[in-house]
Design an enzyme around this catalytic site. Structure first.
Site, PDB file in Angstrom:
ATOM      1  N   ILE A   1       0.874  -1.172   0.000  1.00 26.20           N
ATOM      2  CA  ILE A   1       0.000   0.000   0.000  1.00 26.20           C
ATOM      3  C   ILE A   1       0.907   1.217   0.000  1.00 26.20           C
ATOM      4  O   ILE A   1       1.877   1.276   0.768  1.00 26.20           O
ATOM      5  CB  ILE A   1      -0.923   0.056   1.233  1.00 26.20           C
ATOM      6  CG1 ILE A   1      -1.915  -1.111   1.230  1.00 26.20           C
ATOM      7  CG2 ILE A   1      -1.668   1.395   1.300  1.00 26.20           C
ATOM      8  CD1 ILE A   1      -2.814  -1.174   2.460  1.00 26.20           C
ATOM      9  N   ALA A   2       0.611   2.170  -0.862  1.00 26.59           N
ATOM     10  CA  ALA A   2       1.383   3.416  -0.895  1.00 26.59           C
ATOM     11  C   ALA A   2       0.482   4.568  -1.296  1.00 26.59           C
ATOM     12  O   ALA A   2      -0.408   4.408  -2.133  1.00 26.59           O
ATOM     13  CB  ALA A   2       2.553   3.299  -1.868  1.00 26.59           C
TER      14      ALA A   2
ATOM     15  N   GLU B   1       3.297  -7.830   6.062  1.00 31.91           N
ATOM     16  CA  GLU B   1       4.568  -7.474   6.685  1.00 31.91           C
ATOM     17  C   GLU B   1       4.691  -5.970   6.576  1.00 31.91           C
ATOM     18  O   GLU B   1       4.352  -5.378   5.548  1.00 31.91           O
ATOM     19  CB  GLU B   1       5.740  -8.146   5.963  1.00 31.91           C
ATOM     20  CG  GLU B   1       5.732  -9.642   6.128  1.00 31.91           C
ATOM     21  CD  GLU B   1       6.466 -10.355   5.010  1.00 31.91           C
ATOM     22  OE1 GLU B   1       6.687  -9.756   3.954  1.00 31.91           O
ATOM     23  OE2 GLU B   1       6.777 -11.533   5.202  1.00 31.91           O
TER      24      GLU B   1
ATOM     25  N   ASN C   1       8.093   1.905  10.661  1.00 28.95           N
ATOM     26  CA  ASN C   1       6.948   2.624  10.105  1.00 28.95           C
ATOM     27  C   ASN C   1       5.781   2.581  11.106  1.00 28.95           C
ATOM     28  O   ASN C   1       4.821   1.832  10.937  1.00 28.95           O
ATOM     29  CB  ASN C   1       6.529   2.018   8.766  1.00 28.95           C
ATOM     30  CG  ASN C   1       5.505   2.859   8.035  1.00 28.95           C
ATOM     31  OD1 ASN C   1       4.865   3.727   8.617  1.00 28.95           O
ATOM     32  ND2 ASN C   1       5.335   2.579   6.757  1.00 28.95           N
TER      33      ASN C   1
ATOM     34  N   TYR D   1      -2.750  -0.568  10.841  1.00 22.71           N
ATOM     35  CA  TYR D   1      -3.089  -1.987  10.803  1.00 22.71           C
ATOM     36  C   TYR D   1      -3.652  -2.448  12.152  1.00 22.71           C
ATOM     37  O   TYR D   1      -4.656  -3.158  12.196  1.00 22.71           O
ATOM     38  CB  TYR D   1      -1.878  -2.825  10.399  1.00 22.71           C
ATOM     39  CG  TYR D   1      -1.332  -2.473   9.035  1.00 22.71           C
ATOM     40  CD1 TYR D   1      -2.174  -2.190   7.966  1.00 22.71           C
ATOM     41  CD2 TYR D   1       0.035  -2.391   8.807  1.00 22.71           C
ATOM     42  CE1 TYR D   1      -1.684  -1.851   6.714  1.00 22.71           C
ATOM     43  CE2 TYR D   1       0.547  -2.061   7.556  1.00 22.71           C
ATOM     44  CZ  TYR D   1      -0.319  -1.791   6.519  1.00 22.71           C
ATOM     45  OH  TYR D   1       0.173  -1.453   5.287  1.00 22.71           O
TER      46      TYR D   1
END
Length: 167
Positions: A72-73, A106, A111, A118
């Site tokens: 995801i970005a 992962e 981060n 999450y």
């Protein structure tokens, strides 16, 4: 916010975000192209004013009990506005539609923003992979989510997203 299924035509925009978001360990263009074409995954793009400002992918083989968030970005300017959460939830819904009951991912140990996102969706840490992210020598935090419980909780809250709505 418009989420839609990524196409081969989005590859250049996705790779620009990939290289900006992950400067030391970005995926290669052939690797991303293969991911976009795979029948076992689904990639979504977040489009604003005709421009791709985010993307995410899930590996969810139809009928398999488990699935994996691949990546995801978001463009830096798009962060902090709930777009990452919306993208994550859409990917989780895709996995549920394909029959997955458990999700894995992962995340870089350095981060905390992603890790907190999450965890807020119900992911829990189940292990670590020391020095997984190279060349930075950063550990990977392995997390899992019970998708059945997550979906039930979202349905009870009335916040379920129909992933089919992501064209």
């Amino acid at each position: 916010m418009t989420l839609r299924t990524a196409t081969a035509g989005d590859l250049t925009a996705i790779m620009d975000l990939e290289r900006t978001s992950f400067p030391t360990d970005a995926w290669s263009e052939p690797m991303m192209q293969s991911e976009l074409a795979s029948p076992h995954g689904r990639y979504l793009v977040d489009v604003e004013a005709g421009r791709v400002i985010g993307y995410g992918g899930v590996r969810a083989v139809q009928g398999s009990a488990d699935a994996d968030i691949q990546t995801i970005a978001l463009a830096e300017a798009a962060r902090g506005r709930g777009r990452g959460r919306t993208l994550l939830r859409a990917l989780l819904e895709v996995a549920r539609e394909r029959g997955a009951r458990e999700m894995f991912l992962e995340v870089r140990a350095d981060n905390p923003v992603a890790t907190a996102l999450y965890a807020s969706e119900g992911f829990v840490e189940i292990g670590r992979r020391p020095r997984y992210y190279q060349p930075d020598d950063v550990d990977a935090v392995i997390m899992t989510l019970d998708l059945v419980a997550w979906a039930a909780h979202r349905a009870a809250d009335g916040t379920a997203l129909d992933a089919g709505a992501c064209s």
